[in-house]
Every structure is written in C-alpha cells, then in structure tokens.
Design an enzyme around this catalytic site. Structure first.
Site, PDB file in Angstrom:
ATOM      1  N   GLU A 153     -32.941   3.457 -57.226  1.00  0.00           N
ATOM      2  CA  GLU A 153     -33.773   3.392 -56.012  1.00  0.00           C
ATOM      3  C   GLU A 153     -34.004   1.965 -55.492  1.00  0.00           C
ATOM      4  OE1 GLU A 153     -37.273   5.686 -56.999  1.00  0.00           O
ATOM      5  OE2 GLU A 153     -36.083   7.445 -57.514  1.00  0.00           O
ATOM      6  N   ASN A 194     -28.274   5.054 -58.795  1.00  0.00           N
ATOM      7  CA  ASN A 194     -28.930   6.354 -58.560  1.00  0.00           C
ATOM      8  C   ASN A 194     -30.003   6.221 -57.473  1.00  0.00           C
ATOM      9  OD1 ASN A 194     -29.356   9.124 -59.574  1.00  0.00           O
ATOM     10  ND2 ASN A 194     -31.345   8.396 -60.282  1.00  0.00           N
ATOM     11  N   HIS A 230     -33.362  15.915 -54.648  1.00  0.00           N
ATOM     12  CA  HIS A 230     -34.672  16.569 -54.598  1.00  0.00           C
ATOM     13  C   HIS A 230     -34.760  17.184 -53.198  1.00  0.00           C
ATOM     14  CE1 HIS A 230     -35.955  14.929 -58.370  1.00  0.00           C
ATOM     15  NE2 HIS A 230     -35.630  13.708 -57.986  1.00  0.00           N
ATOM     16  N   GLU A 259     -30.642  14.798 -60.108  1.00  0.00           N
ATOM     17  CA  GLU A 259     -32.032  15.223 -60.341  1.00  0.00           C
ATOM     18  C   GLU A 259     -32.356  16.462 -59.500  1.00  0.00           C
ATOM     19  OE1 GLU A 259     -34.771  11.928 -59.801  1.00  0.00           O
ATOM     20  OE2 GLU A 259     -33.416  10.519 -60.776  1.00  0.00           O
ATOM     21  N   ASP A 261     -33.577  19.688 -57.776  1.00  0.00           N
ATOM     22  CA  ASP A 261     -34.601  20.743 -57.755  1.00  0.00           C
ATOM     23  C   ASP A 261     -34.782  21.196 -56.307  1.00  0.00           C
ATOM     24  OD1 ASP A 261     -36.156  18.520 -56.849  1.00  0.00           O
ATOM     25  OD2 ASP A 261     -37.127  18.306 -58.799  1.00  0.00           O
TER      26      ASP A 261
HETATM   27  O1  9MR Z   1     -40.005  13.442 -63.232  1.00  0.00           O
HETATM   28  C1  9MR Z   1     -40.531  12.164 -63.483  1.00  0.00           C
HETATM   29  C2  9MR Z   1     -42.052  12.261 -63.630  1.00  0.00           C
HETATM   30  O2  9MR Z   1     -42.370  12.977 -64.806  1.00  0.00           O
HETATM   31  C3  9MR Z   1     -42.646  10.863 -63.678  1.00  0.00           C
HETATM   32  O3  9MR Z   1     -44.058  10.957 -63.674  1.00  0.00           O
HETATM   33  C4  9MR Z   1     -42.174  10.055 -62.483  1.00  0.00           C
HETATM   34  C5  9MR Z   1     -42.719   8.664 -62.528  1.00  0.00           C
HETATM   35  O4  9MR Z   1     -42.366   7.929 -61.448  1.00  0.00           O
HETATM   36  O5  9MR Z   1     -40.766  10.009 -62.477  1.00  0.00           O
HETATM   37  C6  9MR Z   1     -40.186  11.267 -62.316  1.00  0.00           C
HETATM   38  O6  9MR Z   1     -38.795  11.169 -62.216  1.00  0.00           O
HETATM   39  C7  9MR Z   1     -38.305  10.420 -61.106  1.00  0.00           C
HETATM   40  C8  9MR Z   1     -37.014   9.767 -61.538  1.00  0.00           C
HETATM   41  O7  9MR Z   1     -37.219   8.990 -62.693  1.00  0.00           O
HETATM   42  C9  9MR Z   1     -36.421   8.929 -60.434  1.00  0.00           C
HETATM   43  N1  9MR Z   1     -36.243   9.706 -59.232  1.00  0.00           N
HETATM   44  C10 9MR Z   1     -37.434  10.440 -58.781  1.00  0.00           C
HETATM   45  C11 9MR Z   1     -37.980  11.307 -59.898  1.00  0.00           C
HETATM   46  C12 9MR Z   1     -39.148  12.150 -59.415  1.00  0.00           C
HETATM   47  O8  9MR Z   1     -40.209  11.332 -59.064  1.00  0.00           O
END
Ligand code: 9MR
Length: 340
Positions: A153, A194, A230, A259, A261
């Site tokens: 990101e 990513n 997402h 990722e 969903d």
């Molecule tokens: O799913 C993850 C969640 O449990 C955490 O609290 C969060 C913290 O920022 O990160 C989420 O995963 C993220 C991923 O690492 C990067 N892309 C976005 C995902 C959803 O926020």
C-alpha cells in the site's frame, strides 16, 4: 410451419448450453477448493485460532493449499521493540505450514500501518533499521516462505507515492531498497508489491506498474503484484478487475488476488444473509474465480481469501467470506468450486 417448429427447437437447444445469469448455487461436496482449480487457493490465518478453534483449523487444513499470516508477520508483531523480535506466532504458522505441506506467503515487510511505537520516533540509521528487519524476518523463514509482500500500500489513488515514514526517512528509493534487501535475504523467494483498488483504479495501477517496471529494468527482482480484492456485492464490475489482472500479467508480473472478500454491507447485526443475498454473493465469487482462471497459467500465483469464516473477518457486519459464523459453508463456497 414444420420448418418453423424445427428452427424454434434448434434455437432452444442452442440456448441450453449457455450459462444463465441466474445460476443458483446450493450445496456441494466438501472436497478442497483447490482441487477444483488449476491455481492455489489460500486463506489468511491467525495463529491463536489455529491453536484453539478446531472447526477453524480443520477448514484451513482441508480446504486451502496456501496460507498468509493475517497479522502475525507485520512489523508491529515481529519487532515490537528495536532489535527484539517476537517469533511466537510466526513460528507457529510456519510450523503449521511445514506440517501440513501448505505454501506460506509472507505478509508484509514494509507498510506505513501497524508499525510499533518505537519506529516513528526512531533517531538511528533508517537504512540499517529497514535492512535488519527484512534480513531477520526473511532469513528466518527461508525454508518455508517462498514469496513475500515486500511492500504494501505505498501508492495514493492518483498513482503518486503515498507520504509515509519510509518515504520521509529514506526517500523515493525505499521501495527498491526493500526489494533488494528481501532478495539478498532469500534469493529464491518470489517478491510482490501488494495494494488495494488496483482492480478498478487505472491511475493507481499505472503508477504501480510504472515504478515496478522501472525497477525490473534496473535489475531489481520484482516478481508479482497482489491485487487485494476487497470488493462488495455491487462494486467493482468484475470485468474491470479481470482487465486489470490481464494488464498486470501482460506486463510480465505474476498476479495474486491476495485478500479476497465480498462485503455484503449488512446494516443490522444479522449473522446470516438472506437466500437472495447468498446467491448474489456466490455469483460475485464465481465471477472472480472465473476472471482469474482466464489469466495465462504462467502468471497465476493464486487466490487468497482474507479469512476463514464471517466471524473471523476484519469487516464488521459484512458477512464477506465462504463460511458463516458457525463455520458452515455458504453458497459462495460452492461458487468457488464451480469453474467449468
Ligand atoms: O485483516 C487485518 C486486520 O485484522 C487488522 O486489524 C488490520 C490492521 O490494519 O489489517 C487487516 O489486514 C489488512 C492487510 O494487512 C492489508 N490490506 C488491508 C487489510 C484489511 O484492512
């Protein structure tokens, strides 16, 4: 008259073989999802749940052949104090992957989020700090983690570099540094960039492709791009995501739907979708898997679901995954196995 009837019958028959827009996904057998695809199908996992929740653990073992640590491998979890590493959860996931023969994808080495408290105020040498972190983490799991989200990101929606601590302290070269450090720590590993919204925002995707192509031309190893995926019940149009994936593949990078969903945006606190919503969600999953399967096999790294059940998801009230709160499979689960 007779001829007209024959022509009508032929037209009807011709229509029979075509997929209908209203295909209904009901039940299906529980063989692994990945046995129905020609590419790996993975899931984001949590070490504590693998240890304590049998239903969760059994689904992970039975259904998926690739794993990503949802949070365990992030900077904050791994290096909570400078130079002091906590490998408890990461070791657990790595051992689990070794034991069950699952591919393990590393997520993530460099990100502006989920940094430990000591990083923002760090007054030492940022270049060494970055290198040490990457070298320790990638080196430790060299035998079992064969791919990494090296940078996560780092781009704004307009395709420019996001303003982060890494950019402030290391300048625009920090992405190159991170890829070089990861490569030095494990020359065999596949290295990914990513990000989210790449599936529908061409400005952002073009910014990413521009930089990664330049890095490659300069001899830096960059193997693939993770499109997070997402998505929601209505957005984006899956054909946009398919086109973006093809563009990435045509530029020579591997494509990971990293990722996935499908957020159904539940306004209340229902724990189950209505029958119609379940079908709507299932059709979205089927469309995503179909679009992915149309990529050239050489560019397919796989599809990873961002969690096991709705109860495990980071999305509150989105009921976005393949298993419901009770770990019962949803129509969406069958839809992922319906590739023809
Ligand atoms: O799913 C993850 C969640 O449990 C955490 O609290 C969060 C913290 O920022 O990160 C989420 O995963 C993220 C991923 O690492 C990067 N892309 C976005 C995902 C959803 O926020």
């Amino acid at each position: 008259m007779k001829n007209t009837i024959i022509i009508c019958c032929l037209l009807l028959l011709a229509g029979c073989g075509k997929p209908t827009a209203t295909q209904v996904y009901t039940t299906c057998d529980m063989t692994s999802i990945y046995s129905h695809t020609s590419f790996p199908v993975g899931v984001a996992v949590d070490a504590y749940k693998l240890q304590t929740n049998d239903q969760y653990r059994n689904i992970v073992i039975a259904q998926f052949n690739s794993l990503t640590g949802e949070n365990a491998f992030k900077f904050e979890s791994v290096e909570p104090a400078e130079g002091q590493y906590n490998w408890t959860e990461t070791d657990y996931i790595a051992d689990f992957a070794r034991q069950y023969g699952k591919r393990l994808h590393g997520h993530t080495l460099v990100w502006h989020s989920q940094l430990p408290d000591w990083v923002p105020g760090y007054t030492g040498d940022w270049r060494s700090m970055l290198r040490d972190h990457i070298t320790q983490e990638v080196g430790r799991y060299k035998d079992v983690i064969h791919s990494w989200d090296v940078v996560n990101e780092a781009f704004n929606e307009d395709g420019t570099l996001r303003s982060t601590l890494w950019l402030t302290h290391l300048g625009t070269g920090y992405i190159q540094m991170a890829f070089e450090d990861a490569h030095a720590a494990n020359p065999q590993a596949k290295l990914f960039y990513n990000d989210y919204n790449l599936e529908w925002n061409p400005q952002k995707l073009d910014g990413v492709l521009r930089l990664l192509t330049q890095l490659r031309a300069a001899g830096v190893q960059v193997d693939g791009i993770g499109m997070q995926m997402h998505i929601s019940s209505s957005y984006p149009d899956i054909s946009l995501a398919g086109d973006a994936a093809k563009k990435i593949a045509n530029t020579g990078f591997l494509v990971h739907f990293s990722e996935l969903d499908v957020n159904m945006k539940e306004p209340d606190s229902r724990t189950l979708l209505s029958a119609d919503e379940q079908q709507q969600q299932a059709r979205r999953y089927a469309a995503v898997f179909t679009a992915y399967s149309q990529l050239s096999p050489a560019q397919q790294f796989g599809i990873t679901l961002w969690g096991v059940s709705d109860a495990d998801s980071w999305i509150v009230r989105g009921l976005p995954l393949l298993f419901d709160n009770n770990y019962t499979s949803k129509p969406a689960y069958c839809a992922c196995k319906s590739l023809k």
